[in-house]
Design a protein around this motif. Structure first.
Motif, PDB file in Angstrom:
ATOM      1  N   ILE A   1     -15.711 110.224  94.818  1.00 42.27           N
ATOM      2  CA  ILE A   1     -15.310 109.958  96.472  1.00 42.27           C
ATOM      3  C   ILE A   1     -14.784 110.776  97.453  1.00 42.27           C
ATOM      4  CG2 ILE A   1     -13.790 107.998  97.103  1.00 42.27           C
ATOM      5  CD1 ILE A   1     -13.996 106.467  95.312  1.00 42.27           C
ATOM      6  N   PRO A   2     -14.091 111.739  97.101  1.00 48.55           N
ATOM      7  CA  PRO A   2     -13.512 112.825  98.149  1.00 48.55           C
ATOM      8  C   PRO A   2     -14.302 113.406  98.391  1.00 48.55           C
ATOM      9  CG  PRO A   2     -11.791 112.170  95.760  1.00 48.55           C
ATOM     10  CD  PRO A   2     -13.326 111.915  95.379  1.00 48.55           C
ATOM     11  N   LEU A   3     -15.013 113.305  98.107  1.00 51.16           N
ATOM     12  CA  LEU A   3     -16.692 114.492  98.743  1.00 51.16           C
ATOM     13  C   LEU A   3     -16.298 115.761  98.433  1.00 51.16           C
ATOM     14  CD1 LEU A   3     -17.682 112.987 102.402  1.00 51.16           C
ATOM     15  CD2 LEU A   3     -18.435 112.701  99.829  1.00 51.16           C
ATOM     16  N   VAL A   4     -14.506 116.572  98.525  1.00 55.21           N
ATOM     17  CA  VAL A   4     -14.373 117.772  98.281  1.00 55.21           C
ATOM     18  C   VAL A   4     -14.848 118.186  97.011  1.00 55.21           C
ATOM     19  CG1 VAL A   4     -11.915 117.896  98.380  1.00 55.21           C
ATOM     20  CG2 VAL A   4     -13.476 119.868  99.234  1.00 55.21           C
ATOM     21  N   THR A   5     -15.176 117.015  95.929  1.00 55.74           N
ATOM     22  CA  THR A   5     -14.308 117.155  94.722  1.00 55.74           C
ATOM     23  C   THR A   5     -16.052 117.477  93.778  1.00 55.74           C
ATOM     24  OG1 THR A   5     -14.018 114.671  94.308  1.00 55.74           O
ATOM     25  CG2 THR A   5     -12.479 116.004  94.389  1.00 55.74           C
ATOM     26  N   ILE A   6     -17.089 116.791  94.531  1.00 57.55           N
ATOM     27  CA  ILE A   6     -18.665 116.825  94.247  1.00 57.55           C
ATOM     28  C   ILE A   6     -18.578 117.784  93.199  1.00 57.55           C
ATOM     29  CG2 ILE A   6     -20.817 116.501  94.585  1.00 57.55           C
ATOM     30  CD1 ILE A   6     -20.278 114.739  97.254  1.00 57.55           C
ATOM     31  N   GLY A   7     -18.397 118.648  93.303  1.00 57.76           N
ATOM     32  CA  GLY A   7     -18.679 120.170  92.673  1.00 57.76           C
ATOM     33  C   GLY A   7     -18.320 120.007  91.658  1.00 57.76           C
ATOM     34  N   ALA A   8     -16.920 120.172  91.626  1.00 58.81           N
ATOM     35  CA  ALA A   8     -16.582 119.281  90.120  1.00 58.81           C
ATOM     36  C   ALA A   8     -16.879 118.405  89.618  1.00 58.81           C
ATOM     37  CB  ALA A   8     -14.200 119.316  90.395  1.00 58.81           C
ATOM     38  N   SER A   9     -17.606 117.979  89.860  1.00 59.73           N
ATOM     39  CA  SER A   9     -17.443 115.746  89.768  1.00 59.73           C
ATOM     40  C   SER A   9     -19.001 116.374  88.436  1.00 59.73           C
ATOM     41  CB  SER A   9     -17.523 114.637  90.019  1.00 59.73           C
ATOM     42  OG  SER A   9     -17.618 115.371  90.999  1.00 59.73           O
ATOM     43  N   THR A  10     -19.614 117.022  89.129  1.00 61.23           N
ATOM     44  CA  THR A  10     -21.203 116.990  89.091  1.00 61.23           C
ATOM     45  C   THR A  10     -20.803 118.390  87.411  1.00 61.23           C
ATOM     46  OG1 THR A  10     -21.773 117.193  91.120  1.00 61.23           O
ATOM     47  CG2 THR A  10     -23.558 118.422  89.512  1.00 61.23           C
ATOM     48  N   THR A  11     -20.480 119.218  87.566  1.00 58.82           N
ATOM     49  CA  THR A  11     -20.055 120.240  86.461  1.00 58.82           C
ATOM     50  C   THR A  11     -19.210 119.308  85.839  1.00 58.82           C
ATOM     51  OG1 THR A  11     -19.467 122.165  88.130  1.00 58.82           O
ATOM     52  CG2 THR A  11     -18.339 121.938  85.937  1.00 58.82           C
ATOM     53  N   ALA A  12     -18.525 118.736  85.796  1.00 58.60           N
ATOM     54  CA  ALA A  12     -17.611 117.410  84.114  1.00 58.60           C
ATOM     55  C   ALA A  12     -19.470 116.903  84.122  1.00 58.60           C
ATOM     56  CB  ALA A  12     -17.559 117.084  84.944  1.00 58.60           C
ATOM     57  N   LEU A  13     -20.306 116.093  84.509  1.00 57.79           N
ATOM     58  CA  LEU A  13     -21.396 115.686  84.569  1.00 57.79           C
ATOM     59  C   LEU A  13     -22.109 116.275  83.656  1.00 57.79           C
ATOM     60  CD1 LEU A  13     -23.146 112.815  85.439  1.00 57.79           C
ATOM     61  CD2 LEU A  13     -24.063 114.295  86.752  1.00 57.79           C
ATOM     62  N   TYR A  14     -22.654 118.096  83.678  1.00 58.95           N
ATOM     63  CA  TYR A  14     -23.030 117.903  83.185  1.00 58.95           C
ATOM     64  C   TYR A  14     -22.830 118.423  81.956  1.00 58.95           C
ATOM     65  CZ  TYR A  14     -27.210 118.879  86.393  1.00 58.95           C
ATOM     66  OH  TYR A  14     -28.817 118.379  87.159  1.00 58.95           O
TER      67      TYR A  14
END
Length: 221
Positions: free
Chosen positions: A32-45
């Motif tokens: 949701i903060p948008l700036v964290t999409i990279g970290a959240s996508t890495t965690a997703l994978y």
């Protein structure tokens, strides 16, 4: 048929579906903060790769472990991709103002840059989730994985982009697509992509396959 038997197909299916729903919700909330999409996508994978390896994991623990461990690196690369995308978009707008042959030449250059950024965006976050190295070295590693098995890369692109395309163009079924995305769309997409990524990555973890994706090894030795 005993539903509570762990070998029961329905029992395993609902456990798997529950894991994907939990993972999807974690990804949405942490993005949701948008700036964290990279970290959240890495965690997703990180989680979907572990699901392919182990079959059953603690989604909550694995997700936040990767999120914390890779936050700085994944966020830096995500912001770099966004900045590069903005620059390419501005360049694309500027191309139309160029005269004659120069406009044609720079159009090909811009499309080449777009293709390059798409490949990086598809492969960089699974690579961060799996391998430990300096940020600038992970970019060529992700490109190496993309060209090593181009058929895999095309499949990953199709799994990622085709559902999004139909979601955007099919206004009549948009509410249905939206519900699927909110429930499990992102995690299911990552799980499908991870089938290919795990087959690309696992040979680099050496003979000790028991460790596999549980630890981050330096790519390429």
């Amino acid at each position: 048929m005993n539903f509570f038997n762990e070998d029961n197909f329905l029992h395993r299916f609902f456990l798997f579906a529950g894991s994907l729903i939990e993972l999807n919700l974690l990804w949405i909330l942490s993005s949701i903060p948008l700036v964290t999409i990279g970290a959240s996508t890495t965690a997703l994978y990180y989680c979907t790769l572990k699901l392919h390896k182990d079959g059953d994991i603690s989604i909550w623990k694995s997700y936040w472990k990767s999120f914390r461990m890779n936050f700085i690196q994944a966020t830096a690369l995500w912001l770099g991709l966004v900045l590069a995308g903005v620059c390419v978009w501005l360049e694309k707008r500027a191309v139309v103002t160029m005269p004659g042959a120069m406009s044609v030449i720079f159009t090909y250059v811009v499309w080449g840059m777009i293709f390059f950024l798409i490949v990086i965006a598809l492969c960089i976050f699974p690579t961060i989730a799996s391998f430990e190295n300096k940020t600038l070295r992970l970019i060529p590693y992700s490109l190496y994985f993309a060209v090593r098995k181009p058929g895999y890369t095309l499949c990953v692109a199709a799994i990622t982009c085709v559902p999004m395309y139909f979601t955007l163009v099919d206004a009549e079924l948009f509410p249905v697509y939206l519900l699927v995305w909110l429930m499990c769309g992102f995690s299911l997409t990552a799980y499908g992509n991870s089938w290919f990524f795990w087959r690309l990555f696992r040979v680099y973890f050496g003979a000790d396959q028991k460790q596999g994706i549980d630890i981050k090894n330096e790519c390429g030795g």
